[in-house]
Write an enzyme that holds these catalytic residues in place. Structure first.
Site, PDB file in Angstrom:
ATOM      1  N   SER A 207      37.882  41.594  39.668  1.00 47.66           N
ATOM      2  CA  SER A 207      36.929  40.511  39.926  1.00 47.66           C
ATOM      3  C   SER A 207      36.600  40.457  41.408  1.00 47.66           C
ATOM      4  O   SER A 207      37.144  41.226  42.201  1.00 47.66           O
ATOM      5  CB  SER A 207      37.536  39.177  39.518  1.00 47.66           C
ATOM      6  N   LYS A 208      35.754  39.514  41.766  1.00 48.42           N
ATOM      7  CA  LYS A 208      35.316  39.488  43.156  1.00 48.42           C
ATOM      8  C   LYS A 208      36.438  39.143  44.127  1.00 48.42           C
ATOM      9  O   LYS A 208      36.343  39.427  45.310  1.00 48.42           O
ATOM     10  CB  LYS A 208      34.087  38.608  43.345  1.00 48.42           C
ATOM     11  N   ARG A 209      37.512  38.598  43.605  1.00 50.48           N
ATOM     12  CA  ARG A 209      38.673  38.371  44.477  1.00 50.48           C
ATOM     13  C   ARG A 209      39.324  39.678  44.924  1.00 50.48           C
ATOM     14  O   ARG A 209      40.103  39.702  45.863  1.00 50.48           O
ATOM     15  CB  ARG A 209      39.725  37.518  43.748  1.00 50.48           C
ATOM     16  N   ASP A 210      39.037  40.764  44.233  1.00 47.76           N
ATOM     17  CA  ASP A 210      39.651  42.052  44.581  1.00 47.76           C
ATOM     18  C   ASP A 210      38.809  42.851  45.568  1.00 47.76           C
ATOM     19  O   ASP A 210      39.084  44.019  45.802  1.00 47.76           O
ATOM     20  CB  ASP A 210      39.853  42.887  43.306  1.00 47.76           C
ATOM     21  N   GLY A 211      37.799  42.243  46.149  1.00 44.03           N
ATOM     22  CA  GLY A 211      36.869  42.970  47.013  1.00 44.03           C
ATOM     23  C   GLY A 211      35.507  42.817  46.369  1.00 44.03           C
ATOM     24  O   GLY A 211      35.327  41.950  45.531  1.00 44.03           O
TER      25      GLY A 211
END
Ligand code: GLU
Length: 435
Positions: A207-211
């Site tokens: 997800s966007k938390r991973d980059g």
């Protein structure tokens, strides 16, 4: 029969790389086989399918060079055909009407599952089965008159003559129902290939938390589309040898579904950045220079009177070092301004070190006396001074780099001194140690 595939995104916001990867695999498979690759926008969710979301899909495909054969089909224009198919199924006894909640609000149309166990052969996952008991009848037209995803998806795939459905494995469970629908509609069942999902280092959905997770994020951060394409192609697939940087034609030539793995594929951002840097290294010199200049212009770093020669020297020095365009500002800043920033750790470690200011002053003397200020001369002078002082050359090299560039690392020191030029280097060496 022409081999035909499609990408069928539901445009409900930004385009996740997981979805785009499905498009890439479809595209590679189809280009390899010489078939046709179509686009169908599944925009029947009127609230979530905004024009912006549709545009995001089109932009992402264009940015990644995912060419399609023919116009996009908008599923919202196919409502009558979906309802007609439901009618056919009612007529043939494969569907029935039911007032589901008994609310009197109207009847939904349900598809009648055959009541047998279902199986299909997935081109990636192999033979898959499901027991009849786990495959209940399901709604194909809601009581409000709207066709449901399963019906629309299958009716449109039949209409478009799709021979291979390649999509994310979140659709495996739907496929048993879809197969039953094809059979009831008397249409040939396409081949199915379900792609493993993309996960982060912890094995959770990426997800966007991973980059960056949306295609637009990668574009906005200045990554190379070909690098993202190549990286995503290798996410769950490999060419059977150890090739990694593969230009598009090579990917097309090597691609086959039987090398797609069925277990989840892990997105490793550092690996992706490595790939991006590989693509930057391979850019033809002219495109690299033009792009380098644009990046500096956009960050307002470029003085109006900059000479082409100077710009060329800086861009060649940094050629191998820039891993993504946004780094340009940090890496190149000190070439264009005297107001470059200082890395606080480097200042503490290298400039505030006992003896460093005095050594720098002596080095400055030696530099001013040089007949030439090229890389070889400054290096020889620095090493000679180290020798005389009985110190390791690094005792001079590190503080010199920090005072001249503000950074702990960077391109070849003696070459960058030559590019910056004696006058500016001497002025920088005389500046007070930053607080
Ligand atoms: N709109 C569906 C999705 O984006 C399509 C699935 C399919 O490719 O059949 O998940």
């Amino acid at each position: 029969m022409t081999l035909r595939t499609r990408f069928a995104p539901s445009p409900t916001g930004q385009v996740h790389i997981g979805n785009l990867r499905a498009a890439i695999f479809n595209w590679l498979f189809t280009r390899h086989a010489g078939g046709e690759f179509l686009l169908r926008i599944e925009d029947t969710d009127r609230e979530r399918s905004t024009p912006e979301a549709v545009q995001a899909v089109l932009n992402a495909m264009q940015w990644l060079g995912l060419t399609t054969d023919g116009e996009a089909l908008y599923q919202s224009t196919r409502r009558e055909a979906h309802l007609a198919a439901a009618e056919t199924l009612l007529q043939s006894g494969h569907a029935y009407k039911l007032d589901k909640g008994g609310t009197g609000k109207g009847e939904a149309v349900l598809f009648k599952m055959p009541g047998t166990d279902m199986a299909f052969r997935d081109l990636i996952k192999g033979d898959l089965h499901k027991a009849a008991a786990d495959l209940p009848d399901f709604v194909i037209v809601r009581s409000d008159g709207n066709p449901v995803f399963h019906l629309a998806n299958v009716v449109d795939d039949i209409h478009m003559g799709i021979t291979h459905v390649i999509r994310g494995d979140d659709h495996v469970e739907n496929t048993y129902r879809h197969v039953a629908l094809y059979q009831a509609l008397g249409a040939p069942v396409p081949r199915f290939a379900h792609l493993p999902m993309i996960v982060n280092a912890q094995g959770k959905p990426y997800s966007k938390r991973d980059g960056a997770a949306y295609v637009g994020d990668f574009r906005d951060k200045g990554y190379e589309p070909d690098a993202l394409f190549n990286y995503l192609a290798l996410l769950g697939w490999n060419p059977g040898d150890d090739r990694e940087v593969m230009p598009r034609e090579e990917l097309v030539a090597a691609f086959s579904l039987d090398r797609v793995q069925s277990k989840a594929a892990q997105f490793d951002f550092r690996k992706f950045e490595w790939m991006n840097a590989e693509y930057l290294k391979r850019l033809p010199p002219d495109s690299y220079r033009a792009r380098f200049r644009r990046e500096l212009e956009e960050s307002k770093l470029l003085p109006a009177d900059i000479s082409e020669n100077y710009l060329d020297s800086v861009s060649s020095l940094l050629r191998e070092r820039i891993k993504s365009w946004p780094e340009t500002t940090l890496q190149a800043g000190y070439f264009f301004t005297e107001h470059y920033s200082f890395d606080p750790d480097a200042v503490r470690k290298r400039l505030k070190k006992e003896g460093a200011p005095e050594l720098l002053a002596a080095l400055r003397e030696a530099f001013s006396a040089l007949p030439n200020f090229d890389a070889a001369s400054t290096e020889t002078a620095l090493r000679a001074l180290a020798e005389t002082r009985g110190v390791n050359a690094s005792e001079l090299i590190h503080p010199l780099r920090v005072i001249v560039t503000g950074q702990p690392g960077g391109p070849s020191l003696f070459h960058l001194l030559e590019v910056i030029g004696r006058e500016r280097v001497l002025a920088r060496m005389a500046r007070p140690i930053p607080a």
